[in-house]
Motif scaffolding. Structure first.
Motif, PDB file in Angstrom:
ATOM      1  N   THR A  44      -8.723  -7.007 -13.009  1.00 18.03           N
ATOM      2  CA  THR A  44      -9.537  -7.766 -14.118  1.00 18.03           C
ATOM      3  C   THR A  44      -9.438  -9.003 -14.234  1.00 18.03           C
ATOM      4  O   THR A  44     -10.358  -9.851 -14.432  1.00 18.03           O
ATOM      5  CB  THR A  44      -9.007  -7.224 -15.432  1.00 18.03           C
ATOM      6  N   GLN A  45      -8.128  -9.879 -13.832  1.00 22.40           N
ATOM      7  CA  GLN A  45      -7.885 -11.125 -13.722  1.00 22.40           C
ATOM      8  C   GLN A  45      -8.911 -11.986 -12.626  1.00 22.40           C
ATOM      9  O   GLN A  45      -9.035 -13.133 -12.737  1.00 22.40           O
ATOM     10  CB  GLN A  45      -6.461 -11.846 -13.694  1.00 22.40           C
ATOM     11  N   TYR A  46      -9.412 -11.250 -11.877  1.00 17.78           N
ATOM     12  CA  TYR A  46     -10.436 -11.821 -10.858  1.00 17.78           C
ATOM     13  C   TYR A  46     -11.875 -11.516 -11.160  1.00 17.78           C
ATOM     14  O   TYR A  46     -12.914 -11.905 -10.420  1.00 17.78           O
ATOM     15  CB  TYR A  46     -10.046 -11.049  -9.401  1.00 17.78           C
ATOM     16  N   GLY A  47     -11.990 -11.425 -12.553  1.00 14.42           N
ATOM     17  CA  GLY A  47     -13.435 -11.351 -12.909  1.00 14.42           C
ATOM     18  C   GLY A  47     -14.412 -10.422 -12.322  1.00 14.42           C
ATOM     19  O   GLY A  47     -14.053  -9.175 -12.306  1.00 14.42           O
ATOM     20  N   ARG A  48     -15.692 -10.949 -12.073  1.00 14.10           N
ATOM     21  CA  ARG A  48     -16.690  -9.955 -11.752  1.00 14.10           C
ATOM     22  C   ARG A  48     -16.376  -9.394 -10.416  1.00 14.10           C
ATOM     23  O   ARG A  48     -17.109  -8.384  -9.942  1.00 14.10           O
ATOM     24  CB  ARG A  48     -17.960 -10.799 -11.746  1.00 14.10           C
ATOM     25  N   TRP A  49     -15.557  -9.997  -9.495  1.00 13.43           N
ATOM     26  CA  TRP A  49     -15.357  -9.529  -8.138  1.00 13.43           C
ATOM     27  C   TRP A  49     -14.536  -8.130  -8.317  1.00 13.43           C
ATOM     28  O   TRP A  49     -14.576  -7.125  -7.467  1.00 13.43           O
ATOM     29  CB  TRP A  49     -14.658 -10.361  -7.317  1.00 13.43           C
ATOM     30  N   ALA A  50     -13.779  -7.909  -9.474  1.00 12.51           N
ATOM     31  CA  ALA A  50     -13.061  -6.870  -9.756  1.00 12.51           C
ATOM     32  C   ALA A  50     -13.779  -5.338  -9.430  1.00 12.51           C
ATOM     33  O   ALA A  50     -13.146  -4.291  -8.983  1.00 12.51           O
ATOM     34  CB  ALA A  50     -12.428  -6.632 -11.035  1.00 12.51           C
ATOM     35  N   THR A  51     -15.084  -5.575  -9.893  1.00 12.61           N
ATOM     36  CA  THR A  51     -15.908  -4.144  -9.826  1.00 12.61           C
ATOM     37  C   THR A  51     -15.845  -3.489  -8.331  1.00 12.61           C
ATOM     38  O   THR A  51     -15.859  -2.336  -7.935  1.00 12.61           O
ATOM     39  CB  THR A  51     -17.145  -4.296 -10.264  1.00 12.61           C
ATOM     40  N   ILE A  52     -16.157  -4.608  -7.387  1.00 16.23           N
ATOM     41  CA  ILE A  52     -16.239  -4.402  -6.025  1.00 16.23           C
ATOM     42  C   ILE A  52     -14.946  -4.157  -5.413  1.00 16.23           C
ATOM     43  O   ILE A  52     -14.725  -3.119  -4.486  1.00 16.23           O
ATOM     44  CB  ILE A  52     -16.941  -5.659  -5.320  1.00 16.23           C
ATOM     45  N   THR A  53     -13.746  -4.919  -5.714  1.00 20.37           N
ATOM     46  CA  THR A  53     -12.586  -4.460  -5.160  1.00 20.37           C
ATOM     47  C   THR A  53     -11.744  -3.221  -5.594  1.00 20.37           C
ATOM     48  O   THR A  53     -11.176  -2.739  -5.054  1.00 20.37           O
ATOM     49  CB  THR A  53     -11.491  -5.758  -5.627  1.00 20.37           C
ATOM     50  N   ILE A  54     -12.296  -2.859  -6.871  1.00 21.45           N
ATOM     51  CA  ILE A  54     -12.100  -1.555  -7.383  1.00 21.45           C
ATOM     52  C   ILE A  54     -12.576  -0.549  -6.619  1.00 21.45           C
ATOM     53  O   ILE A  54     -11.938   0.583  -6.053  1.00 21.45           O
ATOM     54  CB  ILE A  54     -12.307  -1.219  -8.770  1.00 21.45           C
ATOM     55  N   LEU A  55     -13.837  -0.766  -5.999  1.00 14.51           N
ATOM     56  CA  LEU A  55     -14.461   0.138  -5.342  1.00 14.51           C
ATOM     57  C   LEU A  55     -13.890   0.250  -3.835  1.00 14.51           C
ATOM     58  O   LEU A  55     -13.765   1.387  -3.373  1.00 14.51           O
ATOM     59  CB  LEU A  55     -15.945  -0.109  -4.892  1.00 14.51           C
ATOM     60  N   VAL A  56     -13.444  -0.739  -3.423  1.00 12.10           N
ATOM     61  CA  VAL A  56     -12.600  -0.827  -1.905  1.00 12.10           C
ATOM     62  C   VAL A  56     -11.449   0.097  -2.257  1.00 12.10           C
ATOM     63  O   VAL A  56     -11.024   0.648  -1.366  1.00 12.10           O
ATOM     64  CB  VAL A  56     -12.254  -2.338  -1.722  1.00 12.10           C
ATOM     65  N   SER A  57     -10.681  -0.332  -3.406  1.00  5.29           N
ATOM     66  CA  SER A  57      -9.452   0.305  -3.602  1.00  5.29           C
ATOM     67  C   SER A  57      -9.526   1.826  -3.662  1.00  5.29           C
ATOM     68  O   SER A  57      -8.638   2.591  -3.003  1.00  5.29           O
ATOM     69  CB  SER A  57      -8.680  -0.159  -4.770  1.00  5.29           C
ATOM     70  N   THR A  58     -10.655   2.412  -4.101  1.00 11.86           N
ATOM     71  CA  THR A  58     -10.844   3.846  -4.438  1.00 11.86           C
ATOM     72  C   THR A  58     -10.978   4.356  -3.048  1.00 11.86           C
ATOM     73  O   THR A  58     -10.576   5.406  -2.850  1.00 11.86           O
ATOM     74  CB  THR A  58     -12.198   4.069  -5.290  1.00 11.86           C
ATOM     75  N   ILE A  59     -11.753   3.855  -2.140  1.00 13.53           N
ATOM     76  CA  ILE A  59     -12.102   4.220  -0.726  1.00 13.53           C
ATOM     77  C   ILE A  59     -10.815   4.485   0.075  1.00 13.53           C
ATOM     78  O   ILE A  59     -10.682   5.247   0.580  1.00 13.53           O
ATOM     79  CB  ILE A  59     -13.338   3.331   0.025  1.00 13.53           C
ATOM     80  N   LEU A  60      -9.828   3.134  -0.127  1.00 17.90           N
ATOM     81  CA  LEU A  60      -8.826   3.450   0.486  1.00 17.90           C
ATOM     82  C   LEU A  60      -7.877   4.612  -0.080  1.00 17.90           C
ATOM     83  O   LEU A  60      -7.182   5.208   0.768  1.00 17.90           O
ATOM     84  CB  LEU A  60      -7.991   2.084   0.438  1.00 17.90           C
ATOM     85  N   PHE A  61      -7.964   4.803  -1.454  1.00 16.34           N
ATOM     86  CA  PHE A  61      -6.977   5.989  -2.023  1.00 16.34           C
ATOM     87  C   PHE A  61      -7.529   7.322  -1.355  1.00 16.34           C
ATOM     88  O   PHE A  61      -6.810   8.128  -1.050  1.00 16.34           O
ATOM     89  CB  PHE A  61      -6.962   5.755  -3.593  1.00 16.34           C
ATOM     90  N   ILE A  62      -8.788   7.247  -1.256  1.00 14.05           N
ATOM     91  CA  ILE A  62      -9.289   8.679  -0.685  1.00 14.05           C
ATOM     92  C   ILE A  62      -8.969   8.832   0.647  1.00 14.05           C
ATOM     93  O   ILE A  62      -8.706  10.035   0.941  1.00 14.05           O
ATOM     94  CB  ILE A  62     -10.820   8.713  -1.020  1.00 14.05           C
ATOM     95  N   TRP A  63      -9.237   7.864   1.442  1.00  7.20           N
ATOM     96  CA  TRP A  63      -8.975   8.082   2.896  1.00  7.20           C
ATOM     97  C   TRP A  63      -7.559   8.058   3.140  1.00  7.20           C
ATOM     98  O   TRP A  63      -7.115   9.090   4.019  1.00  7.20           O
ATOM     99  CB  TRP A  63      -9.722   6.799   3.461  1.00  7.20           C
ATOM    100  N   LEU A  64      -6.797   7.031   2.932  1.00  5.24           N
ATOM    101  CA  LEU A  64      -5.162   7.064   3.440  1.00  5.24           C
ATOM    102  C   LEU A  64      -4.222   7.943   2.365  1.00  5.24           C
ATOM    103  O   LEU A  64      -3.318   8.633   3.175  1.00  5.24           O
ATOM    104  CB  LEU A  64      -4.737   5.453   3.079  1.00  5.24           C
ATOM    105  N   GLY A  65      -4.705   8.270   1.315  1.00  2.92           N
ATOM    106  CA  GLY A  65      -3.850   9.260   0.569  1.00  2.92           C
ATOM    107  C   GLY A  65      -3.921  10.613   0.970  1.00  2.92           C
ATOM    108  O   GLY A  65      -3.074  11.392   1.414  1.00  2.92           O
ATOM    109  N   THR A  66      -5.349  10.853   1.469  1.00  2.00           N
ATOM    110  CA  THR A  66      -5.503  12.415   2.149  1.00  2.00           C
ATOM    111  C   THR A  66      -4.899  12.260   3.443  1.00  2.00           C
ATOM    112  O   THR A  66      -4.454  13.248   3.850  1.00  2.00           O
ATOM    113  CB  THR A  66      -6.921  12.462   2.139  1.00  2.00           C
ATOM    114  N   LYS A  67      -5.081  11.165   4.048  1.00  2.00           N
ATOM    115  CA  LYS A  67      -4.251  11.235   5.551  1.00  2.00           C
ATOM    116  C   LYS A  67      -2.912  11.223   5.351  1.00  2.00           C
ATOM    117  O   LYS A  67      -2.268  11.795   6.482  1.00  2.00           O
ATOM    118  CB  LYS A  67      -4.918   9.906   6.344  1.00  2.00           C
TER     119      LYS A  67
END
Length: 349
Positions: A34-57
């Motif tokens: 949140t402290q990174y402003g409007r970029w946070a929406t995109i970075t949360i999406l990036v983090s979500t993809i990583l959680f799906i991929w690497l957590g499962t792996k």
């Protein structure tokens, strides 16, 4: 039906392991997104993809090598000697993180339940000791109850935020932070949380026979984590920067929904902290048993005492110092996980 139940258990336990003290209270989300402003929406999406991929792996790899603990996984990734040192480092990190979670539990009691900080710590320690004696199944059962309730409350908070005059502020929120820090945040955040979650994800993967169940559980769990990240960011953005002054910012947001919802949400925050704390102590105990000639009960008591001592330094101060540092170091672990041969985690029919 049995497979569906197991998929949901894995998904909810995955979510519950990640949604610890910093996540559930909102402090982590403020620090990394949140402290990174409007970029946070995109970075949360990036983090979500990583959680799906690497957590499962992580779970699939643990299933393939039949890992008995997260040290087994680290030895597979780094080699025999390096894996031992990495596991020792992770042990220290987990103790530090558990101390942070315990401090968060104390903050919940102090800020929202009008108890003394030390009272919250003691209640958490006593409850943890008794739950630990019942084993990992009790943790799975608790997460199967608590996590769906947290997801439901996230939906409620989103629906409430939509009606606020500046609900779209998450799109326009500005930041003074550099782009380097902004884009490093989701990778550091995911690396830190996944490297810590391996204490729980590894035994789940190694004790689940069906790789399809593991994969579905990991995907659903990763999506759930991303949804809760976005919900909290969406709710906190209209209240920036004032919301940063609170130890438990999400508890403050819940107070806007009425006293009943506030109490329920604060209790759920505490239970998320509690279940993650117990799961991590469980994982550290398993790791220490081959190294220390003490009974599991004595090891747990010693770990709980160490966490109690370290938690005296407070919650947000520990979070702001420990999490970014550990996240940076955990990047090495993530790189090794990404590089591991994909044939090691191929589907076995």
């Amino acid at each position: 039906m049995k497979s569906v139940v197991r998929v949901l258990q894995i998904a909810f336990t995955y979510i519950g392991t990640i949604v610890g003290a910093g996540f559930a209270t909102g402090q982590e989300i403020l620090q990394f997104f949140t402290q990174y402003g409007r970029w946070a929406t995109i970075t949360i999406l990036v983090s979500t993809i990583l959680f799906i991929w690497l957590g499962t792996k992580t779970m699939l790899l643990a299933n393939t090598i039949k890992a008995t603990s997260y040290e087994s996984l680290n030895k597979h990734l780094f080699g025999e000697q390096a894996g031992k040192w990495i596991s020792l480092f992770m042990l220290v990190v987990l103790i530090g993180v558990n101390s942070t979670m315990l401090a968060g539990a104390g903050s919940v009691f102090m800020e929202h339940l009008n108890f003394h900080y030390q009272t919250g710590l003691i209640i958490t320690l006593v409850g943890s000791y008794f739950l630990l004696n019942r084993g990992i199944e009790s943790i799975l059962q608790m997460n199967s109850i608590v996590v769906p309730m947290m997801l439901a409350l996230s939906v409620l908070i989103i629906s409430n935020t939509i009606h606020m005059p500046n609900a779209d502020r998450f799109i326009h929120l500005t930041t003074d932070s550099s782009l380097t820090a902004t884009w490093a945040a989701p990778f550091m955040y995911t690396a830190f949380n996944l490297s810590m979650a391996q204490a729980v994800l590894v035994p789940i993967g190694s004790h689940t026979e069906s790789r399809r169940v593991i994969r579905l559980g990991g995907i659903i769990g990763g999506i759930g984590i991303g949804f809760m990240l976005m919900a909290a960011h969406f709710a906190m953005s209209p209240l920036m920067p004032g919301i940063m002054q609170f130890e438990i910012p999400m508890g403050n947001i819940a107070s806007m929904l009425g006293i009943v919802i506030q109490i329920v949400y604060v209790i759920l925050i505490y239970l998320e902290i509690f279940t993650t704390f117990v799961a991590d102590i469980y994982g550290v105990t398993l790791q220490l048993q081959p190294r220390i000639s003490l009974s599991p009960k004595l090891i747990r008591i010693a770990l709980l005492f160490i966490c109690f001592f370290l938690s005296q330094f407070g919650f947000s101060s520990l979070l702001s110092i420990l999490y970014p540092l550990f996240g940076l170091i955990s990047m090495v672990w993530i790189v090794m996980l990404v590089r591991v041969n994909n044939s090691s985690v191929k589907t076995i029919k």
